[in-house]
Enzyme design. Structure first.
Site: not given
Length: 507
Positions: A226, A449, A477
């Protein structure tokens, strides 16, 4: 309304260090399960070099035992790399040594995301697949301002911000939203005004190279989830020849403005919510007559009056309902929790939604917060270009709300704080096609996602010279080290044996 969030795994400890748009249910440096990464009280501090090169003599860190499996240390680095002899900031780090030192390849540095996620926490519970734990040390340092690394703390108005109505029905809504947002920004300026201009991701990447140099290693191996992919991209741009391997999972596109990125997230969360509702309806999950109607009913009820929450310390306001939805969309394993919370809320009890919102916020049962949200805005408002006028954000949010009526307006309005932030934006410089000396980078992007949409990974893989794209078909995610063998196995081979996966690989 959301962040890039952090990696989590769906095992006995299901939630990661912080989702910062997700879950921040962790202590300062403690871990659960197999051990603890709580450092000894006498951890030594070493000052790193300000401009390390692979030829510099290594600075040997003084590692202290942290409950058997872990070692902890600290490193002092410049607060401002343009003033290397000026004020400093302390980075805390944790290392899990390789199980088989005789077969050791090197160190894998990791970051779970955020901005605001604790890499120390991640290392405390992370279990990598294959023989990575045998052949690599795992190392995480809390980025500047986060966790144990000279943390900043301005949480006083967080509950007010996220209890506020994130959709602007009238002038009173807008005035209240701006007032609590300004109070948050003012407190952060008061408590950390000298530090805020230096918390951007490019400086975190420079810190990472200070850590590399202090470890005495010529090159790094890096796994970033991320927002951690943003750190990785900046490291690769600034120090391309110092990368042995790099895995970027759940990718942030640094070419976008702040509003462009937020609009992409709105599309991602709308898609994830559609996937949840479709699954719920197809499996008779208990939301009657349909998931869409129950969600709309709950959101409309909260708009009229906060939903009583007898099992929580406050009612479920429109902001709480929105956060609860967002929190549960980060991973499929949270969908049943969301369903239960929506059933209860439809019956007049918002406790489950408050609980989900508190997970998102990193809010503890005693009403305190883990640090992270102030870091999220400190970094996000620096790293991207934002409008100067809050009205531009409100207008963009209204348009997003027309396109994504359940999530769009609230998500974009969350970023109005960047128009009020006390530091000016200093947008990141993305990697360009003429970058030389960088080893092949593996980019992983998940089709469902919500926080870092799939298309961002596609774009970034094309931007980075020599990068390869791995597509994970699924929801949620980030994916590496979550037990999906068709992703894990080629990544393990890449990290250990430098076998680069086929570009365009899909599973």
């Amino acid at each position: 309304m959301t962040r890039y969030a952090s990696h989590r795994r769906s095992t006995s400890r299901t939630l990661t260090a912080t989702v910062l748009a997700s879950l921040l249910v962790l202590g300062a440096c403690s871990t659960s399960g197999e051990g603890s990464a709580e450092p000894a009280a006498t951890t030594s501090t070493i000052v790193g070099s300000t401009e390390p090169t692979p030829d510099d003599p290594p600075v040997i860190l003084d590692w202290q035992d942290c409950d058997g499996r872990f070692e902890c240390s600290e490193l002092v680095v410049p607060l401002d790399y343009d003033d290397p002899d000026g004020e400093t900031i302390t980075l805390a780090m944790t290392r899990r040594p390789a199980n088989n030192p005789d077969e050791r390849i090197g160190t894998i540095m990791m970051n779970p995301g955020g901005p605001g996620g604790s890499a120390i926490e991640l290392i405390g519970y992370m279990f990598l697949p294959g023989d990575l734990m045998d052949r690599f040390d795992l190392l995480g340092f809390d980025p500047r301002g986060v966790g144990r690394s000279s943390p900043i703390d301005c949480h006083t108005y967080l509950q007010d911000i996220y209890d506020a109505d994130p959709t602007m029905e009238d002038a009173a809504d807008k005035e209240h939203y701006l007032n609590v947002s300004q109070a948050f920004a003012d407190e952060c300026e008061e408590k950390a005004g000298d530090v805020l201009p230096h918390l951007g991701t490019a400086n975190v990447a420079r810190d990472m190279d200070e850590v590399r140099n202090a470890l005495g290693e010529d090159q790094i191996n890096y796994v970033g989830y991320s927002y951690g992919t943003s750190i990785g991209q900046q490291y690769a741009r600034l120090f391309p020849e110092r990368v042995r391997t790099m895995v970027l999972d759940g990718v942030v596109d640094q070419t976008q403005t702040g509003l462009e990125g937020a609009l992409g997230q709105a599309a991602g969360f709308d898609m994830a919510l559609d996937a949840y509702m479709t699954h719920c309806n197809a499996t008779d999950c208990g939301l009657e007559p349909s998931a869409e109607e129950v969600i709309d009913k709950v959101m409309e009820a909260a708009e009229k009056a906060p939903i009583p929450s007898p099992g929580a310390d406050r009612a479920a306001t429109p902001g709480v309902v929105t956060l609860g939805l967002a929190q549960a969309l980060y991973a499929e394993f949270l969908w049943p929790t969301l369903t239960e919370a929506l059933v209860d809320a439809g019956n007049g009890d918002g406790t489950g939604l408050v609980d989900l919102a508190d997970q998102y916020l990193g809010r503890n049962p005693n009403g305190t917060y883990n640090n992270g949200f102030e870091i999220y805005f400190s970094v996000s408002c620096l790293d991207s270009a934002w409008p100067d006028d809050p009205e531009e954000v409100f207008a963009a949010a209204k348009e997003a709300g027309k396109k994504y009526p359940r999530v769009g307006e609230a998500l974009l309005n969350d970023y109005v704080r960047c128009t009020l932030w006390p530091t000016d934006p200093d947008p990141l410089v993305p990697i360009t096609s003429d970058l030389e000396g960088l080893a092949p980078v593996v980019v992983i992007s998940t089709t469902g996602d919500p926080a870092t949409p799939y298309e961002s990974g596609v774009r970034v893989a094309k931007q980075i010279p020599g990068a390869v794209l791995m597509t994970n078909e699924g929801e949620g995610h980030t994916i590496f080290a979550n037990g999906k063998a068709c992703i894990d196995d080629p990544v393990v081979a890449y990290l250990t044996d430098l076998e680069v996966p086929e570009d365009g690989f899909t599973c």
